[in-house]
Scaffold this motif. Structure first.
Motif, PDB file in Angstrom:
ATOM      1  N   PHE A 150       0.776   1.505   4.976  1.00 15.66           N
ATOM      2  CA  PHE A 150      -0.338   0.553   5.024  1.00 15.66           C
ATOM      3  C   PHE A 150      -1.026   0.459   3.664  1.00 15.66           C
ATOM      4  N   VAL A 151      -1.233   1.601   3.017  1.00 12.38           N
ATOM      5  CA  VAL A 151      -1.825   1.590   1.675  1.00 12.38           C
ATOM      6  C   VAL A 151      -0.931   0.809   0.715  1.00 12.38           C
ATOM      7  N   ALA A 152       0.375   1.043   0.798  1.00 15.42           N
ATOM      8  CA  ALA A 152       1.312   0.339  -0.080  1.00 15.42           C
ATOM      9  C   ALA A 152       1.291  -1.168   0.197  1.00 15.42           C
ATOM     10  N   ALA A 153       1.129  -1.552   1.462  1.00 22.85           N
ATOM     11  CA  ALA A 153       1.066  -2.977   1.802  1.00 22.85           C
ATOM     12  C   ALA A 153      -0.184  -3.618   1.209  1.00 22.85           C
ATOM     13  N   LEU A 154      -1.320  -2.916   1.290  1.00 22.88           N
ATOM     14  CA  LEU A 154      -2.544  -3.433   0.664  1.00 22.88           C
ATOM     15  C   LEU A 154      -2.363  -3.551  -0.844  1.00 22.88           C
ATOM     16  N   PHE A 155      -1.784  -2.522  -1.438  1.00 26.25           N
ATOM     17  CA  PHE A 155      -1.524  -2.551  -2.873  1.00 26.25           C
ATOM     18  C   PHE A 155      -0.594  -3.703  -3.228  1.00 26.25           C
ATOM     19  N   ALA A 156       0.326  -4.024  -2.318  1.00 26.14           N
ATOM     20  CA  ALA A 156       1.334  -5.043  -2.600  1.00 26.14           C
ATOM     21  C   ALA A 156       0.778  -6.452  -2.583  1.00 26.14           C
ATOM     22  N   ILE A 157      -0.006  -6.806  -1.558  1.00 30.25           N
ATOM     23  CA  ILE A 157      -0.307  -8.227  -1.341  1.00 30.25           C
ATOM     24  C   ILE A 157      -1.793  -8.543  -1.257  1.00 30.25           C
ATOM     25  N   HIS A 158      -2.659  -7.589  -1.577  1.00 34.63           N
ATOM     26  CA  HIS A 158      -4.084  -7.921  -1.590  1.00 34.63           C
ATOM     27  C   HIS A 158      -4.310  -9.056  -2.596  1.00 34.63           C
TER      28      HIS A 158
END
Length: 563
Positions: free
Chosen positions: A142-150
């Protein structure tokens, strides 16, 4: 003496991560999550493959840079290591751009896709490293997803000139990966490899000069390498922990590199005239603006609207109410993180990661005319994402309706980020779209007026361009770039006298400008005033002997005289 009391042998920060389990069990876990993260990132950012260069730094880095456009020529590769162009020393960034030009030519598609590929690598590394350190694949994903597409990721990914920030993060994450292997007591060679990767990060951009401090934070949590009275008496952890002095000592080489690159970066920027003096920007203005910037980045993380490539500086201290509110937010969050450091150690780690990694770009050393920049959040917000994710998970049960609510909130957050990022991405399609949007969201924006005018002039829409140049000069009558671009538009319209007037105004702003003198030479040449043209071209070459446009102009004068 061995501690036989189990109540005294428990580390209050929780169990240590299983750093000594077989590497393949960790690094191959979550392959499905990696595929999802890569697919999500590519799906959101794929439109960049059709985007153009933007005429804001991209000309300096690629479009008008003969060293980059020539590809991997040996002389140009040497140039990458000694140039201070762009007011920084970043040879790996230059070599990366040269490699794109060598392989694919001047097509912006290749440069954009390389930026995207580096960002995807960073996303995967964030996931793998966080999973490795914490043992929790889902929260790490989830952290990586936020980092990816925020939405705050759009600027560093879609802007070709921000290749330096992406590369700096990539090598920083590789340095962290090697450091984790070192933490497994697998030999000091891993520490050497970590140091080498860190050097590469600094040679891309000097963003991660705070990296040694970030390692110390990770030693505290989640690595739990700091020896305390509790874990020092526990056989399972005593051999793997270090005293604070030992942890500091092993990072001395990192601190030395950070200091060297901090000093050299300041020297290069000062040599290039990019750093404001204290007379131009007093310390009170810098500190108050930095306070507001910290809060603004948090606000835009929570509610990412009114995002612009350039936010003009106030020119004075921010409104007192803004400073007071921002200071209160920072004080409350800092106090909360300190108070909860034992129960929720990730809060203090994530918060200090955010505060600390922004220090190099928060404006205490003031460079340029912006009060803050979205691209600066690429590294710092990772700390916020970690802290918030772990806190929310700890506050909600993993059973029943709370578990379902967590999943629903996580999916809704990712969907919202994807939607907003896709919308923001369209503003980066070309120069006109980028700065037209900036004019809508950032008031009194001289840079946006000038660059939007320049984009219109290149399309032949001179009346609209001149209107924007006039507006820019109302805000800043001495703006060098606006006078130059206005002069070029008037030159195209054959309004020679007016063009000369703007070039002379540009020279008042920057008397040692070879660019302005070259433009003057072009006007004189077009009017048949060969003596004045030759004088202007020679003056440009006296300032910069390598300035090819002026050399070419002088050759044209000699040919015209010979006829």
């Amino acid at each position: 003496m061995r501690n036989d009391n189990p109540s005294r042998g428990v580390d209050p920060r929780g169990p240590r991560p299983a750093l000594n389990q077989p590497a393949h069990c960790v690094w191959t876990a979550g392959a499905g999550l990696i595929v999802l993260l890569v697919g999500l990132t590519v799906a959101v950012f794929w439109p960049v493959h059709a985007f153009d260069f933007v005429r804001y730094d991209d000309p300096l880095y690629v479009v008008d840079n003969p060293h980059v456009r020539s590809g991997l020529d040996f002389k140009d590769m040497l140039w990458a290591f000694y140039t201070g162009e762009s007011a920084s020393w970043q040879p790996i960034t230059w070599l990366s751009l040269m490699l794109d030009a060598e392989a694919f030519g001047p097509n912006p598609r290749a440069f954009h896709l390389t930026n995207l590929a580096i960002h995807v690598l960073n996303v995967v590394l964030v996931f793998l490293l966080l999973q490795r350190m914490t043992g929790d694949a889902w929260k790490s994903a989830f952290v990586a997803a936020l980092f990816a597409i925020h939405p705050l990721r759009v600027e560093p990914v879609a802007w070709i000139s921000e290749r330096k920030g992406l590369l700096s993060m990539l090598f920083g994450l590789l340095a962290l990966a090697a450091y984790l292997r070192y933490a497994q007591a697998r030999g000091r060679r891993w520490l050497v490899l970590s140091l080498a990767a860190y050097l590469a990060s600094l040679m891309s951009k000097q963003m991660l000069v705070t990296f040694p401090f970030l390692l110390l934070l990770l030693d505290y949590w989640p690595l739990k390498r700091v020896r305390t009275p509790v874990n020092a008496t526990t056989e399972s952890t005593a051999d793997a922990t270090r005293t604070p002095a030992e942890l500091l000592r092993e990072k001395i080489p990192f601190f030395v590199l950070a200091l060297l690159f901090s000093v050299s970066a300041y020297a290069v920027q000062n040599w290039a005239g990019a750093i404001s003096t204290f007379a131009e920007m007093p310390m009170t203005v810098r500190v108050t603006n930095a306070t507001v910037a910290y809060a603004v980045y948090l606000a835009k993380t929570l509610w990412p609207t009114h995002l612009a490539v350039y936010y003009p500086h106030w020119g004075h201290a921010p409104p007192a109410a803004h400073v007071a509110a921002s200071a209160l937010v920072l004080f409350v969050l800092t106090a909360l993180a300190i108070h909860q450091r034992t129960r929720h150690p990730y809060l203090i780690v994530g918060w200090l990661w955010y505060l600390g990694s922004l220090v190099p770009v928060i404006g205490l050393v003031h460079i340029g005319g912006a009060k803050w920049a979205i691209r600066y959040t690429y590294v710092p917000l990772l700390g916020v994402f970690i802290a918030v994710t772990w806190l929310v998970d700890s506050l909600m049960s993993s059973r029943g309706w709370q578990r379902q609510l967590k999943w629903a909130a996580a999916l809704a957050t990712i969907a919202a980020c994807a939607l907003v990022s896709s919308r923001e991405l369209e503003h980066w399609r070309d120069t006109l779209a980028l700065f037209t949007h900036a004019l809508k969201v950032a008031d009194e924006n001289t840079v946006a007026y000038n660059n939007a005018g320049n984009a219109l002039a290149r399309l032949g829409r001179y009346d609209e361009a001149i209107e924007l140049y006039e507006r820019a000069l109302e805000l800043k009558p001495t703006d060098f770039d606006t006078h130059i671009n206005y002069g070029v538009a008037l030159y195209d319209l054959k309004q020679w006298d007016s063009a000369i007037g703007h070039y002379r105004e540009a020279l008042k702003a920057e008397p040692d400008s070879s660019v302005a003198r070259n433009h003057l030479g072009n006007v004189f040449f077009a009017r048949g005033q060969y003596d004045e043209a030759a004088e202007s071209f020679r003056a440009a070459l006296a300032i910069d002997a390598t300035f090819e446009p002026a050399r070419h102009g002088l050759e044209l004068v000699e040919r015209a005289r010979a006829k």
